[in-house]
Design a protein around this motif. Structure first.
Motif, PDB file in Angstrom:
ATOM      1  N   THR A  13       0.892  -1.256   0.035  1.00 44.77           N
ATOM      2  CA  THR A  13      -0.117  -0.059  -0.092  1.00 44.77           C
ATOM      3  C   THR A  13       0.724   1.227  -0.143  1.00 44.77           C
ATOM      4  OG1 THR A  13      -0.077  -0.168   2.398  1.00 44.77           O
ATOM      5  CG2 THR A  13      -1.907  -1.236   1.336  1.00 44.77           C
ATOM      6  N   GLU A  14       2.221   1.168   0.094  1.00 47.89           N
ATOM      7  CA  GLU A  14       2.930   2.342   0.207  1.00 47.89           C
ATOM      8  C   GLU A  14       4.284   2.307  -0.409  1.00 47.89           C
ATOM      9  OE1 GLU A  14       4.238   5.561   3.825  1.00 47.89           O
ATOM     10  OE2 GLU A  14       4.262   3.117   4.421  1.00 47.89           O
ATOM     11  N   LEU A  15       4.810   3.245  -1.029  1.00 41.43           N
ATOM     12  CA  LEU A  15       6.009   3.277  -1.962  1.00 41.43           C
ATOM     13  C   LEU A  15       6.776   4.603  -1.363  1.00 41.43           C
ATOM     14  CD1 LEU A  15       7.277   2.070  -4.469  1.00 41.43           C
ATOM     15  CD2 LEU A  15       6.588   4.106  -5.510  1.00 41.43           C
ATOM     16  N   VAL A  16       7.925   4.125  -0.860  1.00 41.94           N
ATOM     17  CA  VAL A  16       9.057   5.251  -0.182  1.00 41.94           C
ATOM     18  C   VAL A  16      10.374   5.071  -0.903  1.00 41.94           C
ATOM     19  CG1 VAL A  16       9.990   6.252   1.780  1.00 41.94           C
ATOM     20  CG2 VAL A  16       7.616   4.916   1.734  1.00 41.94           C
ATOM     21  N   GLY A  56       6.008  -1.352   0.442  1.00 43.05           N
ATOM     22  CA  GLY A  56       5.516  -2.271   1.799  1.00 43.05           C
ATOM     23  C   GLY A  56       6.821  -2.543   2.625  1.00 43.05           C
ATOM     24  N   GLU A  94       5.482   6.626  -8.862  1.00 41.99           N
ATOM     25  CA  GLU A  94       4.490   6.762  -8.028  1.00 41.99           C
ATOM     26  C   GLU A  94       3.244   6.353  -8.718  1.00 41.99           C
ATOM     27  OE1 GLU A  94       5.466   9.522  -4.333  1.00 41.99           O
ATOM     28  OE2 GLU A  94       5.117  10.524  -6.080  1.00 41.99           O
ATOM     29  N   GLY A 110       1.048   3.303  -8.052  1.00 40.80           N
ATOM     30  CA  GLY A 110      -0.414   3.531  -7.368  1.00 40.80           C
ATOM     31  C   GLY A 110      -1.722   2.829  -7.886  1.00 40.80           C
TER      32      GLY A 110
END
Length: 421
Positions: free
Chosen positions: A277-280, A291, A314, A318
């Motif tokens: 759920t997250e991209l950093v 994740g 991104e 997404g």
């Protein structure tokens, strides 16, 4: 914002409008329903089976009718496709094999190629889409500093920017088999006369002109403009750069597949979760955190790469993170067929992510050569609009702005009838 008209006047500053150099352009595809396209072909098949097997009232709801398409609409077949032309409600037929499309710059997805499901499929593009075709997509409605204004693909493009702006689609060839280039009539002959000399024979082909355009085109409020050099050396270097850009953007469809040098290739260091759920981005370690997963090395240039003001990585992530969990790309809960078939994060997406990182990093590496070509153009003479008009290249005839007719080829029309085009 550029005009939506396919024909515009020639700019007065020595540069030529792309609308004049590649006069035939087509508006973007419009599906009318989100469920017919997506990043996972397995999901598209599951959606088809669900709507095809549904009872009448439920099928109507799942289909998501529009003014152009309902389960009771009969249409002509897409050129080159064998999907049904009768009413979907009466006989859906077998699920057509999903086809690979370019959903937006650097985002390859899948589409169910059935004309009954697509509001505006642009059949004229499907007629000329083959192994020799290349499509240029214009993103020049974005600000000049928002990333590349033109992209090239060997896939059928949907024609929208990452921000959702429509862009004109320009096939390189007007007919199948790589024949009749979509260029201003007489342009190739003029370039050979002015720049030929000892240049290689492939320096003045349709692909060479497209390569030059990709390397040199500049956005403007009136649309993309292209400087044409009066010097053979500048032309040669620009064409070489453009061919490399084409190779990278088309993922090796024109040449070897993109690869970073050893030691700089991205690898999966920790497995990606089933539903991230997250991209950093970790700039210190040059790592992409997905994740609990981890990919490195990822150059900062790949992470920062934008088109139309949108960060490509991104947006790509997404869309797939939403699809993996059965949500809409905007994060809202999906309903109807958009909620059908979510199966987590397939292994293929990880491979595509590694390739996308590679492509973006290599594209950023072309910034220096692009600036060099631009600087040489600033200091050198150009073949301007006046010379093109004197040579009879401009203005282009109205017929060059229309699709070429396809004679002697039968296509299935509504309810199985055939038409001669």
């Amino acid at each position: 914002m550029r005009s939506s008209s396919p024909g515009t006047s020639v700019p007065p500053d020595g540069l030529v409008s792309l609308d004049e150099l590649m006069p035939w352009s087509v508006r973007p595809l419009r599906t009318g329903r989100a469920w017919v396209s997506g990043p996972d072909p397995v999901v598209l098949r599951a959606r088809w089976e669900r709507v095809a097997a549904a009872e009448a009232a439920e099928q109507e709801r799942l289909f998501a009718p529009t003014r152009s398409r309902t389960p009771h609409t009969s249409v002509a077949a897409l050129p080159g496709r064998s999907a049904g032309t009768g009413r979907f409600a009466r006989d859906p037929g077998p699920c057509p094999d999903p086809v690979r499309i370019l959903h937006g710059p650097y985002d390859e997805q899948w589409l169910l190629p059935d004309h009954r499901l697509i509001d505006a499929a642009r059949p004229e593009l499907w007629r000329v889409a083959d192994g020799q075709q290349l499509f240029a997509v214009d993103h020049s409605s974005a600000p000049e500093d928002a990333g590349p204004a033109l992209s090239v693909t060997a896939l059928l493009p949907a024609g929208h920017s990452p921000a959702g702006r429509p862009g004109r689609i320009r096939p390189l060839y007007r007919r199948p088999g790589g024949t009749e280039p979509n260029l201003a009539p007489g342009l190739l002959d003029l370039l050979r006369r002015r720049l030929g000399g000892s240049e290689a024979p492939d320096a003045f082909t349709p692909e060479a002109v497209l390569a030059w355009t990709l390397a040199a085109a500049r956005p403007s409020p009136a649309g993309l403009r292209v400087p044409l050099p009066a010097g053979a050396e500048v032309w040669s270097s620009g064409v070489a750069l453009g061919r490399e850009l084409m190779r990278l953007q088309s993922r090796g469809a024109r040449g070897e597949r993109p690869r970073l040098p050893g030691g700089r290739r991205p690898y999966v260091r920790a497995a990606l979760p089933a539903r991230p759920t997250e991209l950093v981005y970790d700039a210190g370690d040059e790592a992409l955190i997905v994740g609990d997963g981890r990919i490195s090395p990822v150059p900062a240039a790949a992470w920062e790469f934008t088109v139309g003001g949108v960060r490509v990585l991104e947006l790509w992530f997404g869309r797939r993170a939403a699809a993996a969990s059965g949500r809409r790309p905007d994060g809202a809960s999906a309903d109807g067929l958009d909620a059908v078939g979510a199966r987590g994060w397939p292994r293929e997406w990880t491979s595509e992510l590694l390739e996308l990182i590679t492509v973006l990093a290599l594209l950023d590496g072309t910034a220096g050569p692009r600036e060099d070509v631009r600087a040489r153009l600033e200091s050198g003479p150009l073949i301007g609009p006046a010379e093109l008009r004197a040579a009879g290249v401009l203005p282009v005839p109205p017929s060059a702005r229309r699709p070429a007719s396809v004679l002697g080829h039968q296509e299935e029309g509504p309810e199985g009838q055939f038409a001669l085009l």
